[in-house]
Scaffold this motif. Sequence first.
Motif, PDB file in Angstrom:
ATOM      1  N   THR A   1      19.034 -42.201 -36.797  1.00  0.00           N
ATOM      2  CA  THR A   1      19.445 -41.232 -37.915  1.00  0.00           C
ATOM      3  C   THR A   1      20.398 -40.083 -37.615  1.00  0.00           C
ATOM      4  OG1 THR A   1      17.478 -39.590 -37.090  1.00  0.00           O
ATOM      5  CG2 THR A   1      16.775 -41.402 -38.584  1.00  0.00           C
ATOM      6  N   LYS A   2      20.527 -39.895 -36.241  1.00  0.00           N
ATOM      7  CA  LYS A   2      21.733 -39.104 -35.750  1.00  0.00           C
ATOM      8  C   LYS A   2      22.471 -39.811 -34.630  1.00  0.00           C
ATOM      9  CE  LYS A   2      19.393 -34.649 -37.181  1.00  0.00           C
ATOM     10  NZ  LYS A   2      18.735 -33.488 -36.367  1.00  0.00           N
ATOM     11  N   ASP A   3      23.822 -39.622 -34.496  1.00  0.00           N
ATOM     12  CA  ASP A   3      24.796 -40.510 -33.735  1.00  0.00           C
ATOM     13  C   ASP A   3      25.921 -39.169 -33.346  1.00  0.00           C
ATOM     14  OD1 ASP A   3      26.974 -41.502 -32.569  1.00  0.00           O
ATOM     15  OD2 ASP A   3      26.455 -43.440 -33.411  1.00  0.00           O
ATOM     16  N   TYR A   4      25.332 -38.511 -32.316  1.00  0.00           N
ATOM     17  CA  TYR A   4      26.329 -37.269 -31.866  1.00  0.00           C
ATOM     18  C   TYR A   4      27.263 -37.906 -30.779  1.00  0.00           C
ATOM     19  CZ  TYR A   4      23.866 -33.992 -35.095  1.00  0.00           C
ATOM     20  OH  TYR A   4      23.414 -33.418 -36.199  1.00  0.00           O
ATOM     21  N   THR A   5      28.367 -38.078 -30.872  1.00  0.00           N
ATOM     22  CA  THR A   5      29.341 -38.647 -29.888  1.00  0.00           C
ATOM     23  C   THR A   5      30.309 -37.539 -29.205  1.00  0.00           C
ATOM     24  OG1 THR A   5      29.181 -40.846 -30.884  1.00  0.00           O
ATOM     25  CG2 THR A   5      30.972 -40.371 -29.604  1.00  0.00           C
ATOM     26  N   TYR A   6      30.492 -37.580 -28.129  1.00  0.00           N
ATOM     27  CA  TYR A   6      31.447 -36.651 -27.449  1.00  0.00           C
ATOM     28  C   TYR A   6      32.130 -37.379 -26.401  1.00  0.00           C
ATOM     29  CZ  TYR A   6      27.725 -33.455 -29.110  1.00  0.00           C
ATOM     30  OH  TYR A   6      26.672 -32.848 -29.924  1.00  0.00           O
ATOM     31  N   TYR A   7      33.478 -37.129 -26.757  1.00  0.00           N
ATOM     32  CA  TYR A   7      34.525 -37.502 -25.612  1.00  0.00           C
ATOM     33  C   TYR A   7      35.776 -36.806 -26.035  1.00  0.00           C
ATOM     34  CZ  TYR A   7      36.120 -39.956 -29.925  1.00  0.00           C
ATOM     35  OH  TYR A   7      36.647 -40.234 -31.245  1.00  0.00           O
ATOM     36  N   ASP A   8      36.730 -36.742 -24.850  1.00  0.00           N
ATOM     37  CA  ASP A   8      37.979 -35.707 -25.044  1.00  0.00           C
ATOM     38  C   ASP A   8      38.923 -36.684 -26.000  1.00  0.00           C
ATOM     39  OD1 ASP A   8      40.142 -34.519 -24.890  1.00  0.00           O
ATOM     40  OD2 ASP A   8      40.356 -34.802 -22.550  1.00  0.00           O
TER      41      ASP A   8
END
Length: 155
Positions: A146-153
């Motif tokens: 239901t949620k896809d929180y992606t972090y990258y530079d």
Amino acid sequence: MNKIVLLSLLAFMSLVSCNQEKQQDIQSEAVGTGAGAKNSEVVNKLYEYFNRHEWDRMASLYAETAEFKDPSLGTGTVKQTREQTIQKYSEMSKMFPDIADKVVSVYPTNGKEVIVEFISTGTAPDGSKFELPICTIFTIEDGLITKDYTYYDNF
């Protein structure tokens, strides 16, 4: 006085026993039983489908409309349908035909979230190779993301 000591000892032993059971539950969750294991299976399937570029199958692991937080989509949270997810990844694979993700670690919680560290690799249109470390927090409810929180530079 002996009754007080005995009752105190029994109460202490009871608390220690409950705490040990809770610790075992948490450890079981982390090593492969319960919701954490089921949610990890969903995430593992996602990366399997991603690496095969099976965007339809990958999108089927998401709720009909899911929340995304991804630098490629802007700074806020965006809702996307499965069709929009398929379109996004289809376009991305045209730009980076050999894109693949290598999972480094999967961290299931004893809740709805699974945190994944991975490295995305591929070849850019100019022929240069890239490696991008990424971290994603997935929220999974009723077997769907239901949620896809992606972090990258992104720079």
